[in-house]
Motif scaffolding. Sequence first.
Motif, PDB file in Angstrom:
ATOM      1  N   PHE A  35       0.865  -1.198   0.000  1.00 15.86           N
ATOM      2  CA  PHE A  35       0.000   0.000   0.000  1.00 15.86           C
ATOM      3  C   PHE A  35       0.882   1.221   0.000  1.00 15.86           C
ATOM      4  CE2 PHE A  35       0.609   2.040   4.105  1.00 15.86           C
ATOM      5  CZ  PHE A  35       1.289   1.064   4.801  1.00 15.86           C
ATOM      6  N   GLU A  36       0.302   2.364  -0.322  1.00 23.42           N
ATOM      7  CA  GLU A  36       0.998   3.630  -0.150  1.00 23.42           C
ATOM      8  C   GLU A  36       0.084   4.641   0.537  1.00 23.42           C
ATOM      9  OE1 GLU A  36       3.055   5.334  -3.716  1.00 23.42           O
ATOM     10  OE2 GLU A  36       3.849   3.284  -3.669  1.00 23.42           O
ATOM     11  N   CYS A  42      -3.835   5.778  -5.001  1.00 22.69           N
ATOM     12  CA  CYS A  42      -2.579   5.460  -5.690  1.00 22.69           C
ATOM     13  C   CYS A  42      -2.596   4.165  -6.485  1.00 22.69           C
ATOM     14  CB  CYS A  42      -1.433   5.431  -4.685  1.00 22.69           C
ATOM     15  SG  CYS A  42      -1.453   3.966  -3.629  1.00 22.69           S
ATOM     16  N   ASP A 324       6.230  14.849  -7.599  1.00 25.26           N
ATOM     17  CA  ASP A 324       6.581  14.352  -8.938  1.00 25.26           C
ATOM     18  C   ASP A 324       7.622  15.252  -9.594  1.00 25.26           C
ATOM     19  OD1 ASP A 324       4.973  12.144  -8.820  1.00 25.26           O
ATOM     20  OD2 ASP A 324       3.233  13.163  -9.674  1.00 25.26           O
ATOM     21  N   ILE A 327      11.074  14.359  -7.988  1.00 25.33           N
ATOM     22  CA  ILE A 327      11.670  13.026  -8.142  1.00 25.33           C
ATOM     23  C   ILE A 327      12.459  12.942  -9.441  1.00 25.33           C
ATOM     24  CG2 ILE A 327      11.093  10.618  -8.609  1.00 25.33           C
ATOM     25  CD1 ILE A 327       8.990  10.790  -6.509  1.00 25.33           C
ATOM     26  N   ARG A 328      11.875  13.471 -10.498  1.00 27.87           N
ATOM     27  CA  ARG A 328      12.502  13.368 -11.812  1.00 27.87           C
ATOM     28  C   ARG A 328      13.913  13.992 -11.828  1.00 27.87           C
ATOM     29  NH1 ARG A 328       9.631  12.311 -17.048  1.00 27.87           N
ATOM     30  NH2 ARG A 328       7.922  11.542 -15.775  1.00 27.87           N
ATOM     31  N   ILE A 331      16.574  12.232  -9.481  1.00 29.52           N
ATOM     32  CA  ILE A 331      17.160  10.968  -9.922  1.00 29.52           C
ATOM     33  C   ILE A 331      17.940  11.132 -11.213  1.00 29.52           C
ATOM     34  CG2 ILE A 331      16.550   8.680 -10.775  1.00 29.52           C
ATOM     35  CD1 ILE A 331      14.245   8.931  -8.680  1.00 29.52           C
ATOM     36  N   VAL A 338      18.489   5.674  -5.848  1.00 29.05           N
ATOM     37  CA  VAL A 338      17.051   5.699  -5.572  1.00 29.05           C
ATOM     38  C   VAL A 338      16.698   5.269  -4.154  1.00 29.05           C
ATOM     39  CG1 VAL A 338      16.330   5.508  -7.958  1.00 29.05           C
ATOM     40  CG2 VAL A 338      16.819   3.457  -6.652  1.00 29.05           C
ATOM     41  N   TYR A 343       9.460   9.342   0.106  1.00 32.08           N
ATOM     42  CA  TYR A 343       8.500  10.413  -0.140  1.00 32.08           C
ATOM     43  C   TYR A 343       7.077  10.022   0.221  1.00 32.08           C
ATOM     44  CZ  TYR A 343       7.480   7.773  -4.396  1.00 32.08           C
ATOM     45  OH  TYR A 343       7.140   6.773  -5.269  1.00 32.08           O
ATOM     46  N   LYS A 345       3.299  11.328  -1.115  1.00 34.30           N
ATOM     47  CA  LYS A 345       2.506  12.198  -1.989  1.00 34.30           C
ATOM     48  C   LYS A 345       1.155  12.405  -1.340  1.00 34.30           C
ATOM     49  CE  LYS A 345       4.374  10.417  -6.286  1.00 34.30           C
ATOM     50  NZ  LYS A 345       4.089   9.926  -7.642  1.00 34.30           N
TER      51      LYS A 345
END
Lengths: 347, 114
Positions: A35-36, A42, A324, A327-328, A331, A338, A343, A345
């Motif tokens: 789960f998140e 999600c 979002d 993250i891009r 990384i 990673v 994180y 959200k």
Amino acid sequence: MLIEIKKKSQTYQFEANAGEKLLYAGLRAGIPLPFECATGTCGSCKARVTQGEVDEGWSEAPGKERFKVVKREILMCQCSAQSDCSLTVPTKIVAFRDDDINPDHHIGVITQYEKLTEDVLRFNVEIPTSISFHAGQFFVLQAPEVNGFRAYSMVNYSPGTNELEFIIKQNPHGGLSKWIFDSDRTQEKLELFGPLGHATFHPDESHDLFMIAGGSGIAGLMSILEYGRQVNYFKNRKVSLFFGIRTPADFFFAERLRAVKAKFPDTVSINIAFSNAPPTAEQLSGNDGLIYLQGMVHEHALPAVLEGGGNVMHYLAGPAPMVDALIRPLILNSKIPVHRVRYDKFS
Amino acid sequence: MSWKAACPVSDVKQDTLKECTIDGIEILLANVGDGFRAYPPVCPHMEQYLEGSGICANNVMTCDRHLWQWDMKTGEPLGPAEKPLLIYQTKEVNGQIMVFLDEELEYDFDDDDD
Ligand SMILES: Cc1cc2nc3c(=O)[nH]c(=O)nc-3n(C[C@H](O)[C@H](O)[C@H](O)COP(=O)(O)OP(=O)(O)OC[C@H]3O[C@@H](n4cnc5c(N)ncnc54)[C@H](O)[C@@H]3O)c2cc1C
Ligand code: FES
Ligand code: FES
């Protein structure tokens, strides 16, 4: 009702009560189901029903996008059992940490209720049993007249406590936020389930910390700062916090942040970025030890990220678009490994 | 079992992903510079659709959900990824990307004993 999840190596079984979300029933039994958000947005808690009858719960849950009806795909965090069931889960079932705390159901009472700014509210919930949680974790809450659970990160940190401190940002169209902002809700009862979440801080990992929060995303990071302060973690370890809000009038937790900075002046760096207004003259004077900036928080934070990451753990928390957007580049450009990014959200 | 046309070569730019459905089978196309690759549409970690969650750069794909990464040319896992990407055979014919569809490739999610 008996729920069974078959894997090649093992069959997991747990009991679910009538109306109880399957995810909560499994986690409560100590099974580390995936789960998140735990609240339907999600899609991480996807499962397939191979036998038995279920009530799917929230039919418009965004997490169900592209789910296949023919395969009887469900969200375990929304779905409850109507009979004994067999499920398959399309991912590994693995524990995150050995010292993870089994979540459980609680009934809590709102004991403190305070407006921090025009659209941010702080409230405390007291639960009858004393519990522990990892700094950075969250609970899901359900209010009397509002359908479904919402996730809120704890602001406080205290091993073995009856008190959970939360902040909530006003969302004029939102169910729970409308309910709680409408009038003083002190003494109101809430249903809670937790603790949950993996964006956690553990002093034994011995990292420097780089933390970026947008708005109410500061909640879980305050818990991490508080834990670090209690165990003198920042005596030897550095922490850089970037906190993004709109204007000086939206700034909350100033006192608490100043106190952390004052206790560890050499290792703690706290940066407040205002997206829609310049800092005040008083703020720019630097007298309170904090650094005030104008602009989007990620624009200030990204250049400060150490190339290659070093021995740094990165924490991101806030609205999904902010996370979002971070993250891009983190990384791809900064080449942060990673496993050095955690994180939440707030979707 | 045969070669099927997926879409024009020009539809799949480098460092982007494009999904298409051929005979009811969803596939994910990528441009790896000197050719194309076709994968099942979902992440082998938790079945997220990679067209949305996949970030591509320098022939490395990262799923932004839990940051699994792969070499896009070989499908081999990098970093924390525990499973490779499955790959369908592809070729270019008359400006079209062709995919060899024998049977739908699907990830086995049942192997949590390793
Ligand atoms: C891990 C995590 C931590 C978070 N921490 C915080 C925090 O500390 N502070 C904060 O302000 N926000 C936090 N959020 C966001 C918060 O959970 C809510 O999304 C936000 O407060 C808006 O809630 P709302 O009821 O006002 O809005 P709404 O738009 O009414 O609802 C938002 C969410 O409630 C759930 N929901 C809505 N309708 C239903 C329904 N019919 N059935 C079941 N579920 C439903 C869904 O999850 C939906 O996304 C967090 C989110 C996550 C995922
Ligand atoms: S955990 Fe169920 S949808 Fe996010
Ligand atoms: S779903 Fe892709 S990494 Fe987890």
